[in-house]
Design an enzyme around this catalytic site. Sequence first.
Site, PDB file in Angstrom:
ATOM      1  N   TYR A  23      -0.696   5.131   0.070  1.00 40.64           N
ATOM      2  CA  TYR A  23      -1.522   4.030  -0.426  1.00 40.64           C
ATOM      3  C   TYR A  23      -1.629   3.998  -1.958  1.00 40.64           C
ATOM      4  O   TYR A  23      -1.360   2.944  -2.567  1.00 40.64           O
ATOM      5  CB  TYR A  23      -2.912   4.104   0.213  1.00 40.64           C
ATOM      6  CG  TYR A  23      -3.894   3.068  -0.248  1.00 40.64           C
ATOM      7  CD1 TYR A  23      -3.873   1.772   0.261  1.00 40.64           C
ATOM      8  CD2 TYR A  23      -4.878   3.379  -1.183  1.00 40.64           C
ATOM      9  CE1 TYR A  23      -4.781   0.820  -0.151  1.00 40.64           C
ATOM     10  CE2 TYR A  23      -5.792   2.440  -1.607  1.00 40.64           C
ATOM     11  CZ  TYR A  23      -5.749   1.153  -1.099  1.00 40.64           C
ATOM     12  OH  TYR A  23      -6.657   0.212  -1.524  1.00 40.64           O
ATOM     13  N   SER A  66      -6.547  -1.710  -6.655  1.00 35.85           N
ATOM     14  CA  SER A  66      -7.528  -0.660  -6.370  1.00 35.85           C
ATOM     15  C   SER A  66      -7.580   0.296  -7.548  1.00 35.85           C
ATOM     16  O   SER A  66      -6.594   0.438  -8.290  1.00 35.85           O
ATOM     17  CB  SER A  66      -7.120   0.112  -5.101  1.00 35.85           C
ATOM     18  OG  SER A  66      -7.881   1.289  -4.953  1.00 35.85           O
ATOM     19  N   LYS A 126      -0.336   1.065  -4.798  1.00 38.15           N
ATOM     20  CA  LYS A 126      -1.236   0.422  -5.748  1.00 38.15           C
ATOM     21  C   LYS A 126      -0.768   0.620  -7.188  1.00 38.15           C
ATOM     22  O   LYS A 126      -0.938  -0.268  -8.032  1.00 38.15           O
ATOM     23  CB  LYS A 126      -2.662   0.948  -5.552  1.00 38.15           C
ATOM     24  CG  LYS A 126      -3.259   0.578  -4.194  1.00 38.15           C
ATOM     25  CD  LYS A 126      -3.295  -0.922  -3.980  1.00 38.15           C
ATOM     26  CE  LYS A 126      -3.961  -1.326  -2.681  1.00 38.15           C
ATOM     27  NZ  LYS A 126      -4.054  -2.776  -2.504  1.00 38.15           N
ATOM     28  N   ASP A 172       2.296 -13.173   9.471  1.00 37.88           N
ATOM     29  CA  ASP A 172       2.500 -11.738   9.253  1.00 37.88           C
ATOM     30  C   ASP A 172       3.236 -11.613   7.933  1.00 37.88           C
ATOM     31  O   ASP A 172       4.436 -11.889   7.840  1.00 37.88           O
ATOM     32  CB  ASP A 172       3.330 -11.145  10.392  1.00 37.88           C
ATOM     33  CG  ASP A 172       3.597  -9.651  10.221  1.00 37.88           C
ATOM     34  OD1 ASP A 172       3.267  -9.102   9.155  1.00 37.88           O
ATOM     35  OD2 ASP A 172       4.139  -9.038  11.159  1.00 37.88           O
TER      36      ASP A 172
END
Length: 253
Positions: A165, A146, A169, A64
Amino acid sequence: MERWQGKVAMVTGASSGIGAACAKALVCAGFVVVGLARRQERIAQLQQELPTRFRSNLHACKCDITKEESVNDAFKWTQQKLGAGVDVLVNNAGIIATTELSARQNTNEIRNTIDTNLLGTVFCTREAFNSMRERDVEGHIVIINSVAGLQVPNLGPNLPSLNIYPATKFALRAMNEIYRQEFQRYKTRVRITTISPGIVDTDILPTSIRNVVKDMLPSLTSEDVADAVLWAISTPPNVQVHNITIKPMGEKF
């Protein structure tokens, strides 16, 4: 790729999607690959998809990456199991929170996204770099980023908010430059590259949302991203590939 033959590569989030494609591509390119994932059994399944002669070069390690101790244990396991340190690291694991950023009771989703996308990358990169530096070897660290780290896409009212998100990034893009400067400060032979794909057809989104996105927007395959990883690490040692942006044909962002 001759100089990488038999070297050890580690891929985070290797149980599916881009991570699985990268693990397969690296094994077939001559690496011994350690795939990190919480779903360790999925990597065992991935082994069966490889040509028989390559299967023994893919190893599954349960990890993890949001837990620092778990990451440390994974690197120790790799050293003990393979008798070698990591030469290439692909930071791929990432998640998206799909509630609105301004919504109430979304704290857990936000924390999980930050812990996975940012802290997981920090923990893994720290261990990999210090191993490379201590051994004075050529190394390469890749961060799967991304296009959302270059520009926040406006998906319109029919698709969900991207929540925190894109912010994670954008942070990865800044971290890429910080790492580049630090790696040079110590005069190492370690390179750092981010790869920023457009929409990729993976299960990072819930199935219902994923189907809507596929119907509305063109997408890349996980193998397209894996090809970019192979190209980046195959460039000569004196070449610093800072960022690769790849988009599907027809993308409107």
